[in-house]
Design a protein around this motif. Structure first.
Motif, PDB file in Angstrom:
ATOM      1  N   VAL A  58      17.714  11.875   0.710  1.00 53.46           N
ATOM      2  CA  VAL A  58      16.526  12.374   0.017  1.00 53.46           C
ATOM      3  C   VAL A  58      16.638  12.144  -1.486  1.00 53.46           C
ATOM      4  N   SER A  59      17.810  12.355  -2.049  1.00 51.74           N
ATOM      5  CA  SER A  59      18.004  12.119  -3.485  1.00 51.74           C
ATOM      6  C   SER A  59      17.742  10.661  -3.830  1.00 51.74           C
ATOM      7  N   TRP A  60      18.187   9.757  -2.975  1.00 55.01           N
ATOM      8  CA  TRP A  60      17.943   8.332  -3.213  1.00 55.01           C
ATOM      9  C   TRP A  60      16.450   8.017  -3.116  1.00 55.01           C
ATOM     10  N   LEU A  61      15.804   8.521  -2.075  1.00 59.27           N
ATOM     11  CA  LEU A  61      14.370   8.267  -1.904  1.00 59.27           C
ATOM     12  C   LEU A  61      13.562   8.829  -3.071  1.00 59.27           C
ATOM     13  N   ILE A  64       0.849  -1.179   0.000  1.00 58.85           N
ATOM     14  CA  ILE A  64       0.000   0.000   0.000  1.00 58.85           C
ATOM     15  C   ILE A  64       0.894   1.241   0.000  1.00 58.85           C
ATOM     16  N   PRO A  65       0.345   2.433  -0.253  1.00 59.89           N
ATOM     17  CA  PRO A  65       1.181   3.639  -0.252  1.00 59.89           C
ATOM     18  C   PRO A  65       1.907   3.819   1.082  1.00 59.89           C
ATOM     19  N   TYR A  66       3.073   4.434   1.020  1.00 62.30           N
ATOM     20  CA  TYR A  66       3.845   4.628   2.249  1.00 62.30           C
ATOM     21  C   TYR A  66       4.716   5.859   2.138  1.00 62.30           C
ATOM     22  N   TRP A  67       5.029   6.425   3.304  1.00 66.47           N
ATOM     23  CA  TRP A  67       6.078   7.443   3.363  1.00 66.47           C
ATOM     24  C   TRP A  67       7.179   6.964   4.279  1.00 66.47           C
ATOM     25  N   ILE A  68       8.378   7.475   4.040  1.00 69.48           N
ATOM     26  CA  ILE A  68       9.531   7.241   4.903  1.00 69.48           C
ATOM     27  C   ILE A  68       9.824   8.556   5.621  1.00 69.48           C
ATOM     28  N   SER A  69       9.781   8.534   6.955  1.00 66.16           N
ATOM     29  CA  SER A  69      10.066   9.729   7.739  1.00 66.16           C
ATOM     30  C   SER A  69      11.381   9.531   8.490  1.00 66.16           C
ATOM     31  N   LEU A  70      12.232  10.530   8.411  1.00 67.67           N
ATOM     32  CA  LEU A  70      13.615  10.389   8.844  1.00 67.67           C
ATOM     33  C   LEU A  70      13.858  10.958  10.234  1.00 67.67           C
ATOM     34  N   SER A  71      14.830  10.374  10.927  1.00 70.86           N
ATOM     35  CA  SER A  71      15.350  10.892  12.186  1.00 70.86           C
ATOM     36  C   SER A  71      16.684  11.559  11.875  1.00 70.86           C
ATOM     37  N   VAL A  72      16.833  12.823  12.273  1.00 66.62           N
ATOM     38  CA  VAL A  72      18.017  13.568  11.863  1.00 66.62           C
ATOM     39  C   VAL A  72      18.897  13.965  13.048  1.00 66.62           C
ATOM     40  N   LYS A  73      20.165  14.106  12.739  1.00 63.75           N
ATOM     41  CA  LYS A  73      21.134  14.621  13.717  1.00 63.75           C
ATOM     42  C   LYS A  73      21.076  16.146  13.764  1.00 63.75           C
ATOM     43  N   ASP A  74      20.892  16.735  12.575  1.00 65.92           N
ATOM     44  CA  ASP A  74      20.777  18.184  12.426  1.00 65.92           C
ATOM     45  C   ASP A  74      20.101  18.422  11.070  1.00 65.92           C
ATOM     46  N   PRO A  75      19.837  19.665  10.691  1.00 68.62           N
ATOM     47  CA  PRO A  75      19.100  19.914   9.443  1.00 68.62           C
ATOM     48  C   PRO A  75      19.783  19.457   8.165  1.00 68.62           C
ATOM     49  N   GLU A  76      21.019  18.996   8.246  1.00 63.76           N
ATOM     50  CA  GLU A  76      21.720  18.553   7.039  1.00 63.76           C
ATOM     51  C   GLU A  76      22.140  17.090   7.086  1.00 63.76           C
ATOM     52  N   THR A  77      21.831  16.381   8.207  1.00 67.33           N
ATOM     53  CA  THR A  77      22.439  15.075   8.408  1.00 67.33           C
ATOM     54  C   THR A  77      21.459  14.082   9.020  1.00 67.33           C
ATOM     55  N   LEU A  78      21.360  12.882   8.410  1.00 70.09           N
ATOM     56  CA  LEU A  78      20.627  11.790   9.031  1.00 70.09           C
ATOM     57  C   LEU A  78      21.314  11.417  10.341  1.00 70.09           C
ATOM     58  N   SER A  79      20.572  10.798  11.240  1.00 69.43           N
ATOM     59  CA  SER A  79      21.141  10.517  12.562  1.00 69.43           C
ATOM     60  C   SER A  79      22.400   9.664  12.513  1.00 69.43           C
ATOM     61  N   ASP A  80      22.534   8.803  11.496  1.00 67.91           N
ATOM     62  CA  ASP A  80      23.729   7.954  11.419  1.00 67.91           C
ATOM     63  C   ASP A  80      24.919   8.665  10.781  1.00 67.91           C
ATOM     64  N   GLY A  81      24.749   9.936  10.400  1.00 71.87           N
ATOM     65  CA  GLY A  81      25.846  10.709   9.820  1.00 71.87           C
ATOM     66  C   GLY A  81      25.789  10.865   8.314  1.00 71.87           C
ATOM     67  N   THR A  82      24.859  10.188   7.645  1.00 73.22           N
ATOM     68  CA  THR A  82      24.741  10.311   6.189  1.00 73.22           C
ATOM     69  C   THR A  82      24.202  11.697   5.822  1.00 73.22           C
ATOM     70  N   PRO A  83      24.781  12.366   4.836  1.00 78.61           N
ATOM     71  CA  PRO A  83      24.232  13.652   4.401  1.00 78.61           C
ATOM     72  C   PRO A  83      22.767  13.507   3.971  1.00 78.61           C
ATOM     73  N   LEU A  84      21.948  14.425   4.420  1.00 80.58           N
ATOM     74  CA  LEU A  84      20.518  14.330   4.145  1.00 80.58           C
ATOM     75  C   LEU A  84      20.229  14.447   2.646  1.00 80.58           C
ATOM     76  N   THR A  85      21.025  15.224   1.941  1.00 79.24           N
ATOM     77  CA  THR A  85      20.829  15.340   0.496  1.00 79.24           C
ATOM     78  C   THR A  85      20.991  13.985  -0.187  1.00 79.24           C
ATOM     79  N   GLU A  86      21.914  13.172   0.292  1.00 75.95           N
ATOM     80  CA  GLU A  86      22.121  11.842  -0.290  1.00 75.95           C
ATOM     81  C   GLU A  86      20.909  10.953  -0.041  1.00 75.95           C
TER      82      GLU A  86
END
Length: 303
Positions: free
Chosen positions: A205-208, A181-203
């Motif tokens: 979001v671009s993948w998603l 069924i339809p779904y969204w992925i909601s992220l946990s972030v370290k800061d406005p530019e970084t996923l919590s595990d340290g991956t750049p958020l742009t990377e």
């Protein structure tokens, strides 16, 4: 409602509900252990119904089920067998659907999937500090996802995902299901530019944004002040629906499983119009938000 109709609705401006756990605490549900709000699935489903009802009455268009912390492995630790665990997960959808039918027949029910880090119950949903294989992620998540779909959820809300490998695994798992069924992925972030595990958020979001079946990208359980730059970042990469549901900025202690209130520097009343202008279209609240907050958001979105 068909999958196509749900995906179309997710492009509208909609109001998401707010916190489940802290509202259950007000109804005397125990939440300071590894099961957190999922305790209510076992012994107080009436309280879950009440929370959903309060949010629909406040103007919510979407209810997220009380299944964030509910999974077979967690239930097994407290002596609940496999069959009963699956039944409890499904009951989270049934309770939300009943509240929806009673208060807003046009509302949507989103089956909630939390990260593996939530199961660890050590705050790892805010760090992403774990490393599993795809098969391990599949063994942990897939059966729960299938149960939420079988119980009749309209969509899946994949919440607070802090780990890029887990993001990729969840997308692969859901996309491979014949009855997805339809779904969204909601992220946990370290800061406005970084996923919590340290991956750049742009990377991330671009993948998603390249995944053909995803219905939206979200950010949740971060302080209000982080939302605007993240919405702008997402909107600069994709036209997918953007879902935001922050907490007010209070501090969570994973050892005691409790929250500490801190002065709130920002408010929904001030920021929701900014988020809408920046590109968000589905807005609600996460931990520590209340029906009063959702009513404020609803008045802004639906005025």
């Amino acid at each position: 409602m068909s999958n196509k109709a749900v995906k179309q609705r997710l492009k509208e401006r909609l109001v998401l509900d707010g916190a489940m756990g802290t509202e259950l605490e007000k109804l005397n549900v125990k939440t300071n252990d590894a099961l957190w709000s999922a305790n209510a699935l076992i012994d107080n489903p009436e309280a879950i119904y009440q929370v959903h009802a309060d949010y629909f009455k406040a103007g919510a268009d979407i209810a997220i089920t009380d299944t964030y912390q509910a999974n077979v492995d967690a239930f097994a630790k407290v002596g609940i067998d496999h069959e009963q665990a699956i039944a409890l997960i499904k009951s989270g959808v049934k309770i939300a659907k009943q509240a929806r039918d009673d208060f807003d027949p046009d509302g949507l029910v989103a089956g909630c999937i939390g990260p593996y880090g939530a199961y660890l119950a050590n705050g790892a949903e805010y760090t992403g500090d774990y490393d599993l294989t795809f098969t391990e992620y599949q063994n942990f998540h897939q059966e729960k996802i299938e149960a939420l779909i079988a119980a009749g959820a309209d969509l899946l809300s994949v919440d607070t995902i802090p780990n890029f490998a887990e993001v990729k695994a969840l997308v692969k798992i859901i996309d491979s299901l014949p009855d997805a069924i339809p779904y969204w992925i909601s992220l946990s972030v370290k800061d406005p530019e970084t996923l919590s595990d340290g991956t750049p958020l742009t990377e991330v979001v671009s993948w998603l944004a390249k995944q053909p079946k995803i219905a939206g990208i979200g950010i949740n359980c971060t302080k209000i002040e982080n939302i605007t730059p993240i919405v702008k970042l997402i909107h600069g990469i994709t036209d997918l629906p953007i879902i935001v549901y922050p907490n007010p900025g209070d501090i969570y202690d994973p050892k005691t499983k409790t929250w500490t209130t801190v002065p709130h520097l920002d408010t929904f009343n001030r920021e929701v119009p900014v988020w809408l202008t920046a590109g968000a279209n589905i807005i609600g609240g996460c931990c520590r938000t209340t029906p009063v907050d959702i009513e404020q958001i609803s008045k802004i979105i639906k005025k």
